[in-house]
Design a protein around this motif. Structure first.
Motif, PDB file in Angstrom:
ATOM      1  N   GLY A   1      -2.610  15.462  85.053  1.00 51.76           N
ATOM      2  CA  GLY A   1      -1.440  16.451  84.485  1.00 51.76           C
ATOM      3  C   GLY A   1      -1.651  16.904  82.831  1.00 51.76           C
ATOM      4  N   ARG A   2      -2.852  16.870  82.543  1.00 51.07           N
ATOM      5  CA  ARG A   2      -3.183  17.600  80.930  1.00 51.07           C
ATOM      6  C   ARG A   2      -3.955  18.514  81.247  1.00 51.07           C
ATOM      7  NH1 ARG A   2      -4.386  14.774  75.703  1.00 51.07           N
ATOM      8  NH2 ARG A   2      -6.143  14.088  76.777  1.00 51.07           N
ATOM      9  N   ASN A   3      -3.826  20.154  81.070  1.00 50.73           N
ATOM     10  CA  ASN A   3      -4.660  21.823  81.517  1.00 50.73           C
ATOM     11  C   ASN A   3      -5.621  21.532  80.225  1.00 50.73           C
ATOM     12  OD1 ASN A   3      -4.407  21.995  84.451  1.00 50.73           O
ATOM     13  ND2 ASN A   3      -1.906  22.776  83.663  1.00 50.73           N
ATOM     14  N   SER A   4      -5.006  21.086  78.931  1.00 52.36           N
ATOM     15  CA  SER A   4      -6.144  21.415  77.550  1.00 52.36           C
ATOM     16  C   SER A   4      -5.472  21.047  76.511  1.00 52.36           C
ATOM     17  CB  SER A   4      -5.428  23.108  77.351  1.00 52.36           C
ATOM     18  OG  SER A   4      -4.106  23.262  76.969  1.00 52.36           O
ATOM     19  N   GLN A   5      -6.173  20.882  75.217  1.00 52.86           N
ATOM     20  CA  GLN A   5      -5.756  19.803  73.626  1.00 52.86           C
ATOM     21  C   GLN A   5      -6.244  21.023  73.416  1.00 52.86           C
ATOM     22  OE1 GLN A   5      -5.543  16.285  74.127  1.00 52.86           O
ATOM     23  NE2 GLN A   5      -5.213  17.149  71.749  1.00 52.86           N
ATOM     24  N   ALA A   6      -5.541  20.445  72.117  1.00 53.43           N
ATOM     25  CA  ALA A   6      -5.344  21.339  70.548  1.00 53.43           C
ATOM     26  C   ALA A   6      -6.197  20.405  70.116  1.00 53.43           C
ATOM     27  CB  ALA A   6      -3.556  21.548  70.184  1.00 53.43           C
ATOM     28  N   LEU A   7      -7.065  21.400  68.949  1.00 54.58           N
ATOM     29  CA  LEU A   7      -8.458  20.751  68.449  1.00 54.58           C
ATOM     30  C   LEU A   7      -8.291  20.745  66.847  1.00 54.58           C
ATOM     31  CD1 LEU A   7     -10.987  20.557  70.381  1.00 54.58           C
ATOM     32  CD2 LEU A   7      -9.459  18.531  70.174  1.00 54.58           C
ATOM     33  N   GLU A   8      -7.765  20.777  65.880  1.00 50.75           N
ATOM     34  CA  GLU A   8      -8.313  21.188  64.082  1.00 50.75           C
ATOM     35  C   GLU A   8      -9.205  20.202  63.368  1.00 50.75           C
ATOM     36  OE1 GLU A   8      -4.981  21.105  60.693  1.00 50.75           O
ATOM     37  OE2 GLU A   8      -4.619  22.120  62.211  1.00 50.75           O
ATOM     38  N   ALA A   9     -10.352  20.947  62.338  1.00 52.29           N
ATOM     39  CA  ALA A   9     -10.590  19.954  61.686  1.00 52.29           C
ATOM     40  C   ALA A   9     -10.994  21.275  60.504  1.00 52.29           C
ATOM     41  CB  ALA A   9     -12.100  20.513  61.868  1.00 52.29           C
ATOM     42  N   GLN A  10     -10.697  20.337  59.448  1.00 53.34           N
ATOM     43  CA  GLN A  10     -11.217  21.022  58.009  1.00 53.34           C
ATOM     44  C   GLN A  10     -11.829  20.638  56.987  1.00 53.34           C
ATOM     45  OE1 GLN A  10      -7.321  21.223  55.657  1.00 53.34           O
ATOM     46  NE2 GLN A  10      -7.527  19.922  54.738  1.00 53.34           N
ATOM     47  N   ALA A  11     -12.883  21.028  56.277  1.00 53.80           N
ATOM     48  CA  ALA A  11     -13.898  20.899  55.244  1.00 53.80           C
ATOM     49  C   ALA A  11     -13.533  20.991  53.668  1.00 53.80           C
ATOM     50  CB  ALA A  11     -15.152  20.970  55.819  1.00 53.80           C
ATOM     51  N   VAL A  12     -13.642  20.752  53.016  1.00 53.93           N
ATOM     52  CA  VAL A  12     -14.322  21.367  51.837  1.00 53.93           C
ATOM     53  C   VAL A  12     -15.645  21.458  51.123  1.00 53.93           C
ATOM     54  CG1 VAL A  12     -13.473  21.485  49.228  1.00 53.93           C
ATOM     55  CG2 VAL A  12     -11.410  21.103  51.588  1.00 53.93           C
ATOM     56  N   ALA A  13     -15.724  22.516  50.294  1.00 55.18           N
ATOM     57  CA  ALA A  13     -17.169  22.779  50.204  1.00 55.18           C
ATOM     58  C   ALA A  13     -17.342  22.827  48.133  1.00 55.18           C
ATOM     59  CB  ALA A  13     -18.555  23.402  50.894  1.00 55.18           C
TER      60      ALA A  13
END
Length: 394
Positions: free
Chosen positions: A168-180
């Protein structure tokens, strides 16, 4: 009568057999239904597990890509500052480095693009103190880059899942963040791990007053240096003369002993050409590190001998780390320099023969990487032109 009794028993036996057969059929039917239910549940569980595993792998890919993109952008920031000797660098060039790195990585079989939101790509300042704080302000100098990558409906599309029809779930939202960041809180140096490693410290000290005048643009600008090639002209970077000429600065400029006491001319020559060695730091007998008050005391010798002129001339156009001091106690080879910071400089011109008023070792500030650096936290240990190698801080 006997016949009737036999017939009755046969009928009863037949009824019992029929009842047992019907009961077996009922049980087999129930088992079949239960098996179908369990099989359906197992398929659904496997589908959920596979999708969750795919989400986890894709999330790790996104984080890895954000890390790599932030580091690539921060290295480009250093290169631009190094080339233009300015913290005012074009954001487009830095962003392109991050985008290029992101394009070389796959997240769910698709390279992610950096979004157009102002928060997706930020050049800012990272402060070590207070547990580490990143701000978008570059009033204190740009030294860090933050990159946020996402697979969302508005950016790159959500991650498509394999078993949406079942879960019943066709997709998934993703997010990532990085600081250099490349940090400028340099508290000192570790002893190199091998005999082949050296630290590019010029064993000549410069007073803080003169250094601040150089940074403020209150001195001369008679040379320009491009890609290590020095010529007459101006490049917006101001200069000073390391040779002591009665400038009114506190104490006397001179050489510092980073090694055994009373470094010989041969030791100074080697260090100028090749840097401070592992054995030099062992012979120093103490860590090459600022104390809790932000001070490092080094023995030295006031004045600069003509015996090291050839070695200084050999590194014209090259960068070196220079100790900055506030005061000197003692004279001659009994001098003790009170070092309060370390900075990056470039050697532009050398002349240590002839009349004293014509002698010179001209340097200008230059951005450079401090390898084997110990990270500090105090403001007194902050450098303007000396930074650590780029590292992930968030």
């Amino acid at each position: 009568m006997c016949f009737l009794r036999r017939l009755s028993r046969q009928l009863a036996s037949s009824q019992r057999r029929l009842a047992r057969q019907n009961a077996g059929l009922d049980r087999r039917g129930s088992v079949t239904v239960l098996g179908l239910i369990l099989l359906t549940s197992l398929i659904a569980l496997v589908a959920v597990s596979l999708d969750l595993g795919y989400i986890s792998i894709s999330n790790a890919e996104l984080r890895r890509t954000a890390d790599a993109s932030a580091m690539a952008a921060c290295w480009e920031l250093y290169d631009q500052q190094n080339e233009w000797q300015s913290s005012d660098v074009p954001e487009q060039t830095i962003r392109a480095a991050a985008a290029n790195m992101a394009s070389m990585n796959l997240v769910g079989h698709q390279p992610p693009a950096i979004g157009s939101s102002a928060d997706d790509f930020v050049i800012g300042h990272y402060q070590v103190g207070g547990g580490g704080v990143f701000t978008s302000s570059i009033a204190n100098g740009a030294n860090a880059v933050r990159v946020r990558l996402a697979r969302q409906s508005a950016v790159n599309g959500e991650l498509p899942l394999f078993f949406g029809a079942i879960t019943g779930r066709n997709s998934q939202a993703l997010e990532a963040q990085a600081v250099a960041a490349m940090l400028n809180s340099i508290a000192g140096f570790y002893i190199p791990g091998t005999d082949n490693e050296t630290i590019d410290i010029l064993p000549i000290a410069l007073d803080l007053e003169t250094w601040l005048n150089v940074v403020a643009g209150n001195t001369t600008d008679n040379f320009q240096c491009q890609s290590g090639n020095v010529s007459n002209g101006n490049d917006g970077m101001y200069e000073c003369n390391l040779y002591p000429q009665g400038t009114g600065s506190p104490g006397n400029r001179g050489t510092v002993d980073i090694g055994g006491a009373n470094n010989s001319t041969a030791d100074l020559s080697r260090q100028i050409l090749n840097g401070i060695s592992r054995q030099d730091l062992v012979d120093l007998g103490k860590p090459l590190v600022f104390d809790e008050d932000g001070i490092l005391e080094l023995n030295g010798d006031t004045g600069i001998s003509a015996g090291i002129k050839d070695e200084l001339a050999a590194i014209i156009g090259q960068k070196r780390i220079i100790p900055i001091y506030t005061s000197v106690a003692g004279n001659g080879n009994n001098a003790t320099y009170r070092i309060v910071r370390l900075e990056g400089v470039q050697i532009l011109d050398v002349k240590l023969t002839g009349p004293k008023n014509g002698k010179r070792v001209i340097v200008q500030p230059a951005k450079m990487i401090a390898r084997n650096a110990i990270l500090g936290t105090e403001a007194t240990q902050s450098s303007s032109y000396l930074v650590t190698p780029v590292m992930l801080v968030e």
